[in-house]
Every structure is written in C-alpha cells, then in structure tokens.
Design a protein around this motif. Sequence first.
Motif, PDB file in Angstrom:
ATOM      1  N   GLN A 155       9.723  13.664   8.981  1.00 37.94           N
ATOM      2  CA  GLN A 155       9.895  13.700  10.425  1.00 37.94           C
ATOM      3  C   GLN A 155       8.655  14.201  11.153  1.00 37.94           C
ATOM      4  O   GLN A 155       8.408  13.814  12.300  1.00 37.94           O
ATOM      5  CB  GLN A 155      11.104  14.566  10.786  1.00 37.94           C
ATOM      6  N   ILE A 156       7.876  15.047  10.524  1.00 38.52           N
ATOM      7  CA  ILE A 156       6.648  15.530  11.176  1.00 38.52           C
ATOM      8  C   ILE A 156       5.688  14.358  11.397  1.00 38.52           C
ATOM      9  O   ILE A 156       5.117  14.209  12.484  1.00 38.52           O
ATOM     10  CB  ILE A 156       5.983  16.639  10.341  1.00 38.52           C
ATOM     11  N   THR A 157       5.541  13.514  10.380  1.00 34.53           N
ATOM     12  CA  THR A 157       4.691  12.319  10.535  1.00 34.53           C
ATOM     13  C   THR A 157       5.286  11.380  11.574  1.00 34.53           C
ATOM     14  O   THR A 157       4.559  10.770  12.371  1.00 34.53           O
ATOM     15  CB  THR A 157       4.534  11.593   9.196  1.00 34.53           C
TER      16      THR A 157
ATOM     17  N   ILE B 147       0.844  -1.196   0.000  1.00 34.84           N
ATOM     18  CA  ILE B 147       0.000   0.000   0.000  1.00 34.84           C
ATOM     19  C   ILE B 147       0.881   1.249   0.000  1.00 34.84           C
ATOM     20  O   ILE B 147       1.388   1.654   1.043  1.00 34.84           O
ATOM     21  CB  ILE B 147      -0.933   0.031   1.231  1.00 34.84           C
ATOM     22  N   PRO B 148       1.069   1.889  -1.167  1.00 34.90           N
ATOM     23  CA  PRO B 148       1.747   3.185  -1.191  1.00 34.90           C
ATOM     24  C   PRO B 148       0.721   4.307  -0.993  1.00 34.90           C
ATOM     25  O   PRO B 148      -0.246   4.404  -1.742  1.00 34.90           O
ATOM     26  CB  PRO B 148       2.363   3.229  -2.601  1.00 34.90           C
ATOM     27  N   LEU B 149       0.915   5.125   0.016  1.00 33.88           N
ATOM     28  CA  LEU B 149      -0.037   6.185   0.333  1.00 33.88           C
ATOM     29  C   LEU B 149       0.645   7.545   0.331  1.00 33.88           C
ATOM     30  O   LEU B 149       1.873   7.641   0.432  1.00 33.88           O
ATOM     31  CB  LEU B 149      -0.685   5.940   1.697  1.00 33.88           C
ATOM     32  N   ALA B 150      -0.157   8.593   0.240  1.00 34.79           N
ATOM     33  CA  ALA B 150       0.361   9.961   0.336  1.00 34.79           C
ATOM     34  C   ALA B 150       0.043  10.503   1.726  1.00 34.79           C
ATOM     35  O   ALA B 150       0.326   9.864   2.730  1.00 34.79           O
ATOM     36  CB  ALA B 150      -0.240  10.822  -0.776  1.00 34.79           C
ATOM     37  N   ASP B 151      -0.613  11.655   1.803  1.00 33.72           N
ATOM     38  CA  ASP B 151      -0.976  12.228   3.106  1.00 33.72           C
ATOM     39  C   ASP B 151      -2.327  11.658   3.552  1.00 33.72           C
ATOM     40  O   ASP B 151      -3.329  12.351   3.623  1.00 33.72           O
ATOM     41  CB  ASP B 151      -1.001  13.759   3.042  1.00 33.72           C
ATOM     42  N   ALA B 152      -2.320  10.380   3.882  1.00 30.55           N
ATOM     43  CA  ALA B 152      -3.556   9.664   4.213  1.00 30.55           C
ATOM     44  C   ALA B 152      -4.040   9.924   5.631  1.00 30.55           C
ATOM     45  O   ALA B 152      -5.184   9.596   5.960  1.00 30.55           O
ATOM     46  CB  ALA B 152      -3.355   8.160   4.017  1.00 30.55           C
TER      47      ALA B 152
ATOM     48  N   ARG C  84       2.948  18.824   4.998  1.00 31.11           N
ATOM     49  CA  ARG C  84       3.176  17.726   4.051  1.00 31.11           C
ATOM     50  C   ARG C  84       4.391  18.025   3.167  1.00 31.11           C
ATOM     51  O   ARG C  84       5.304  17.211   3.036  1.00 31.11           O
ATOM     52  CB  ARG C  84       1.919  17.544   3.199  1.00 31.11           C
ATOM     53  N   MET C  85       4.397  19.216   2.551  1.00 31.02           N
ATOM     54  CA  MET C  85       5.523  19.580   1.694  1.00 31.02           C
ATOM     55  C   MET C  85       6.759  19.918   2.518  1.00 31.02           C
ATOM     56  O   MET C  85       7.890  19.649   2.094  1.00 31.02           O
ATOM     57  CB  MET C  85       5.150  20.759   0.801  1.00 31.02           C
ATOM     58  N   ARG C  86       6.547  20.472   3.693  1.00 27.54           N
ATOM     59  CA  ARG C  86       7.677  20.876   4.534  1.00 27.54           C
ATOM     60  C   ARG C  86       8.547  19.692   4.904  1.00 27.54           C
ATOM     61  O   ARG C  86       9.782  19.741   4.776  1.00 27.54           O
ATOM     62  CB  ARG C  86       7.152  21.572   5.787  1.00 27.54           C
ATOM     63  N   GLU C  87       7.930  18.580   5.359  1.00 27.23           N
ATOM     64  CA  GLU C  87       8.725  17.448   5.798  1.00 27.23           C
ATOM     65  C   GLU C  87       9.414  16.751   4.632  1.00 27.23           C
ATOM     66  O   GLU C  87      10.531  16.250   4.768  1.00 27.23           O
ATOM     67  CB  GLU C  87       7.881  16.468   6.613  1.00 27.23           C
TER      68      GLU C  87
ATOM     69  N   THR D 259       4.369   1.429   2.050  1.00 24.48           N
ATOM     70  CA  THR D 259       5.615   1.988   1.540  1.00 24.48           C
ATOM     71  C   THR D 259       5.554   3.512   1.475  1.00 24.48           C
ATOM     72  O   THR D 259       6.009   4.120   0.510  1.00 24.48           O
ATOM     73  CB  THR D 259       5.918   1.433   0.146  1.00 24.48           C
ATOM     74  N   GLY D 260       5.009   4.109   2.490  1.00 28.98           N
ATOM     75  CA  GLY D 260       4.942   5.564   2.544  1.00 28.98           C
ATOM     76  C   GLY D 260       3.575   6.062   2.945  1.00 28.98           C
ATOM     77  O   GLY D 260       2.568   5.674   2.350  1.00 28.98           O
ATOM     78  N   VAL D 261       3.527   6.904   3.966  1.00 27.01           N
ATOM     79  CA  VAL D 261       2.284   7.528   4.403  1.00 27.01           C
ATOM     80  C   VAL D 261       2.653   8.778   5.194  1.00 27.01           C
ATOM     81  O   VAL D 261       3.716   8.838   5.826  1.00 27.01           O
ATOM     82  CB  VAL D 261       1.436   6.562   5.260  1.00 27.01           C
ATOM     83  N   GLY D 262       1.776   9.783   5.136  1.00 29.40           N
ATOM     84  CA  GLY D 262       2.103  11.033   5.808  1.00 29.40           C
ATOM     85  C   GLY D 262       0.905  11.718   6.429  1.00 29.40           C
ATOM     86  O   GLY D 262      -0.251  11.333   6.205  1.00 29.40           O
TER      87      GLY D 262
END
Length: 504
Positions: free
Chosen positions: A138-140, A66-71, A295-298, A97-100
């Motif tokens: 790092q924020i996530t 499961i590749p995710l974005a800012d879920a 989201r973009m910052r991290e 493989t990625g979530v934020g």
Amino acid sequence: MRPTNVYTPEDIYLKDRTGFNNGNLAYQYSIYRTLWTDDVEIHADGLSSNPNLAEKINENYNLYVIPLADAFRDDFRPALRNYTELIRRLKIPVIVTGVGLRANYEPQLDEGFAFDEDVTNFVKAVLEKSSQIGVRGQITADYLKRLGFNEGVDYRVIGCPSLYTFGRELKIRDVNLTEQSTIAINASPISSEIAIQFLNNMVETYKDYHFVPQHLDEFHLMFAGGPDISSDIAGYPTSIKHRYYQEGRVKYFTSMPSWYDFVKSIDFSIGSRLHGNVIPTIVGTPNVSFVQDARMRELASYHALTHVTINELENISNVSELLSKVDLKSSEKVQARNFDNYIDFLDTNNLEHIYKEDRNRKSAPLDELIQAIDFPSSAESITMLDSKTMLERIHISANLLEERQDFKLRYNVNRVNDQLNQLKKSFSEERAKFKQKLATHQEKNTQLEITLTQTEQKLQIRIDENQKLNTQIKYYKGTLNRKAVRISLKIADSLAMVKGKIRK
C-alpha cells in the motif's frame, strides 16, 4: 538465471547471476513456476535492460514479463531509465509482476523523491503495453497515487509473488524451541544495530544456528575469505574473523531448490531479511521478521507476515518473550485472499498460468524438472576447510578473481561500446532528422522564393499598369485642360459678342 540452471559455487564466484542479491531468485522462481505451462516457453534475460535488444525481443517473443523488487530507488534510476526506453521500443505486451518503493519506515511521500520523474516515465511506458501494474504494497500504491496514477485502474497491490510460489495455501508448522533446535538467522549490512545485537545474543543460547546472508560480496567472503565487506553496524559479520564464519555457520545458496530444502530442515527462522523469512513461510517453517523500513513494512502488512518493529524489538529480551507476543501463523489467514487477487491480476493482463482451471492446484510442470536435477547445497566456509583444501580454494579463487576481473573489463568495454553505438545511432537519427528538416525548410524557402518572385512580378505589373494609368490620367487631364481653355475662350468670345450686341 533459469530455475533449472545448475551453477556451482565457482560459477557464482565468477559471475553475478542473481543481481547481487540471491533473494531475487525467490520471486523469479515463483513467476517461472506459475507461468510455465505446457504451451509456454520462458527464457531468462540475465537482468538485461539494454534498449538495443528491443528489436531482437520483438522478433523472438510474444510477451515480456518484468518481476521487480524495490526498484523505485535512487541507485536503480539508470536501470529504470533503460527499462523505460526498452519498453517504449517493444511492440509486444509488457507485464510488471511486482515493483515497490524503497523508503524509510515512515516515508514522507508528499515531499517527493529525486526519482519521481523516472518512475512516472517508467509506469507510463508499461501502461502503454499492459492493462495494469502490480505493486508490492500500500505504501507503493499511495506513492503512485501521488504521482497521478489511479489505484485499481493503473495498478493494484499484489504483494510479492514469492509468497504464491506453491499456491493458494500456507501451512506453518508449530514450534517448540529448545537449546538443541536448529535456527536460521538472517540480516543485512544495513540492519538495525538492535536487530544484530538480538541475533548475536540469541546464538549464545541456540548453538545449532546458521547465518544465511544474501549479498554476493558476503558469498565472496565465505568462499574465498575476503575481501571484508562494509557495514557501519556494530557486531555485523564483516570479515571471516566473526564467530559466524569462524564456527562455519554461514550458508549461501545458489539455487532456490537447495534453499527450500535447507529451510524445510530447520526449526525456526528469524531476522531482518525479507526473503530470508518469506522462504521459510512458503515451505511451512515458523519465522519472525524484524521490520525497519517501508519496503518490509508494506509487505509484512499485506501478507500478515509474523513480525515486530525495531522499536518493539528493543524492549524484548529473548526469543521466548518474542514468541509470546506474535502469531506465527498469521500469514495463513490472508493467503487465499491475496492469492486470488494475484491470479485476477494475471488474468487482467491476459497471462497464461497453471491455475486457469484450478486455483487450488498443487503441482506444476516445473516441479518434475526440478526433481530430476541435483542442485548443489551451500559451499562450506573457507574457515572450515583443512589446510590442503583451503590452499586449493585460495588457488581457485585467485584464478577466478583474475578471470572475473577480465570478464568485468570485457563487460564494461562492451557496455561502453554499446553506449557509443547507441550514441552514434542517436546522432545519425538526429542528423537524418535535421537533414530532413533542412530539406523541408529549403523546399519551403524555394517555394517562398517562387511565391515572392511571382508576387514581385505581379506587383511590377500592377506598378506598370498604375504608371500607364497615371500617364493616361495626365493625358486626359491635359486634354481636358486644353478643351476647358478652348471652351472658356469660346464662352468668353460668345459673351463678348453678346455684350457687344447688347450695347448696340
């Protein structure tokens, strides 16, 4: 959609195949290219999170990725809950493989979010099926730590897989902008007004520009002329009356290969869309991102993407001044380190990938397939068509719109039926559990009644025995009393006789 699928603009107009945002195709393409080996077959599930598919997935697949974005956000909560239930029912490994986290530029993590419980349940479900979760920044990571999870154990920061699409090395070209340079600009309906004003001013100088939106409704606007989109940001292109559409400067890509090819051909990219500038980065095109949220910052921080904050941008008057303040090649310096960490993450979760033997590998099995396919480039904006072609486009769009509405209706009906069937199934399961509990209680009650009856019988026997004992005691008491009377009389008679003898 699979990276090898070829969809025309009409196909995309008919059905959303990108999750509303074609930027989602970027990190999916990377996952495909990295995991698709000669011994692995990968299928795309169409962004389905239906828990009822668990049995089918268990029967047909060895692994669920499961590749995710800012879920981790409010409007994704229903899907996150579905994924949680689906994952709980799966009997195979599940790798995220990625979530934020979606939040403001300065997120107040200590205050918590409405979706905290949903995120906690999701992460726990995934960790039961995998070794570690990959988070985007790092924020996530700090957010999950506040929820009680352990960094380096339960999760690790891996950035966005899209940055690793073509391997361990990035090479950004030099830039020397002139008024004849070809520029790609990108933004979203929620971009800062400062960003939109900067871009609108910029195209006054650089006439060979292209606006590259990512939302599906913006594709509808470009392809069919409407409906208008919503945005509270002054100057944002919400209708075909905006100069970007009137000048035919809008590009919307329905496949990653066509998007890559376009971005390779331009001189510079700039804007506030993450993947709008990640894609130029991985193909070597210099770019600058405007960062306005967490989201973009991290991600900009982790990947050292060339960027400025909105506050910084407010004090910059033009592109030349902007370029004097940034390092266009900053991402090159951290790519190898980040890539190795990402591969370590894949290895930790026992994922097969093309870099097992050589982390500096350049080619991939997917590449040969892609090269053999002719992917369509972006459709032209309806505003640039001649009258005859425009009428044909309107006719096609009207019919497709009707078909799309029918499809949505059928989809919603099927979704409601699925939910109804799930409710029926849940009700049947609950009813069966209740009947089982009732039967158990009845059995226990029966056993209790038997035990109670036996106890009553034993008690009655004891009572009867006590009554018999009391009767015997009374008898013996009576007997003893009579004997005592007789003995007393005898003693009295004896005493009387003794007294008489003494008197004599």
